[in-house]
Design an enzyme around this catalytic site. Sequence first.
Site, PDB file in Angstrom:
ATOM      1  N   HIS A   1      -4.000  -5.246  -0.106  1.00  0.00           N
ATOM      2  CA  HIS A   1      -3.653  -5.808   1.201  1.00  0.00           C
ATOM      3  C   HIS A   1      -3.716  -7.332   1.194  1.00  0.00           C
ATOM      4  O   HIS A   1      -4.785  -7.910   1.422  1.00  0.00           O
ATOM      5  CB  HIS A   1      -4.589  -5.252   2.281  1.00  0.00           C
ATOM      6  CG  HIS A   1      -4.304  -3.840   2.645  1.00  0.00           C
ATOM      7  ND1 HIS A   1      -3.495  -3.487   3.708  1.00  0.00           N
ATOM      8  CD2 HIS A   1      -4.678  -2.683   2.061  1.00  0.00           C
ATOM      9  CE1 HIS A   1      -3.402  -2.165   3.775  1.00  0.00           C
ATOM     10  NE2 HIS A   1      -4.111  -1.652   2.779  1.00  0.00           N
TER      11      HIS A   1
ATOM     12  N   CYS B   1       0.820  -1.212   0.000  1.00  0.00           N
ATOM     13  CA  CYS B   1       0.000   0.000   0.000  1.00  0.00           C
ATOM     14  C   CYS B   1       0.862   1.274   0.000  1.00  0.00           C
ATOM     15  O   CYS B   1       1.483   1.582  -0.998  1.00  0.00           O
ATOM     16  CB  CYS B   1      -0.982  -0.037   1.166  1.00  0.00           C
ATOM     17  SG  CYS B   1      -2.421   1.035   0.922  1.00  0.00           S
TER      18      CYS B   1
ATOM     19  N   GLU C   1      -2.719  -9.326   3.376  1.00  0.00           N
ATOM     20  CA  GLU C   1      -3.008  -9.852   4.715  1.00  0.00           C
ATOM     21  C   GLU C   1      -4.500  -9.819   5.033  1.00  0.00           C
ATOM     22  O   GLU C   1      -4.934 -10.363   6.049  1.00  0.00           O
ATOM     23  CB  GLU C   1      -2.248  -9.045   5.769  1.00  0.00           C
ATOM     24  CG  GLU C   1      -2.882  -7.737   6.195  1.00  0.00           C
ATOM     25  CD  GLU C   1      -2.841  -6.629   5.164  1.00  0.00           C
ATOM     26  OE1 GLU C   1      -3.536  -5.607   5.338  1.00  0.00           O
ATOM     27  OE2 GLU C   1      -2.108  -6.772   4.163  1.00  0.00           O
TER      28      GLU C   1
END
Length: 370
Positions: free
Chosen positions: A344, A258, A346
């Site tokens: 993202h 990001c 994760e």
Amino acid sequence: MKYQTNRKALLLLADGTIFYGKSVGNKEGTAFGEVCFNTGMTGYQEIFTDPSYYGQLMVTTNAHIGNYGGNNEETESDTVKISGLICKNFSYNYSRIRVDESLESFLDRNNLFVISDVDTRALVSYIRDNGAMNAVISTEVDDVEGLKKKLADVPNMHGLELASKVSTKEPYYFGDENASYKVAAVDLGIKKNILRNMAKRNMYIKVFPYNTPYEEMKAWNPDGFFLSNGPGDPEPLKEVIETAKNILADDMPLFGICLGHQIIALANGISTFKMHHGHRGINHPVLNHGTGKGEITSQNHGFAVNYDEASSNPDVEVTHKHLNDQTVMGLRMKNKNCFSVQYHPEAGPGPNDATYLFDEFLERMNKVSV
């Protein structure tokens, strides 16, 4: 069952447009920030505590917020990071086995002002047409002119450095100190689930403040470096851009997510820009150029990397792109041990289509250490 009699409230946009609603919990309040929307159907607690949302008023497109309460394990930082919340229906009553408290209680502890009963479909449509902009939510419905004056003093997100507001003040460790790999993570607003994903892959992480000099991090003798997600405009982060250049000069394994991805682009002379209304949700389609497969991803960003500059840079390869607007979603340096993604992997919340990127980071460090 709990019912509330709420105060009248409003949302005032910078262009003068007004949407009306009610304050949650019958509370008085006022909050300023850049208004944005998230299309996720679940994961509201993770969203509210994501440091990348610092300074923003969050509009949730899901009609019901709070219906499954709050859980202390489902936070991405120690406190709520959004400036305020705007929703359609706020649920005071909740139903769930794994619950610690109501969402109202959780937000009260974090002093967050919330308004509900807003026509969020119309509001999101307006933002999509007119772009993200500064706004204020308030119960001061009879003082619109006063709110306009205060709103005019709120700084624009373009050119705004916010990583320093959410970064750790002191270094700290995460994971098993006996793990095989050591990772130096630059905290620009790091999410807990990033650290969890690294730790379960045999990595021991030392998280450094955003402005830590490269030599100080290098002295810890890490196997790799990580540039985290975070809020605000990447361009003012000159110290971090210089840190990225130093890591690249030593050709150490470097992974960025990001805001970290944008920093890596800037370190390569590739510019970034403020998007019209950004990408925020857990259902964004991304094409992986390497595999030819699509990935459904979790995203949260209002700035992006210049596609033409990235694709024409001889040292960089665009590895992923967004299938809705063709923006850059991933980069790989051809002559350095470096890669990054705009989205993202994760999740937290969101799908797990892209967790393989943490495995790739591990493989890159393994090849260097062999």
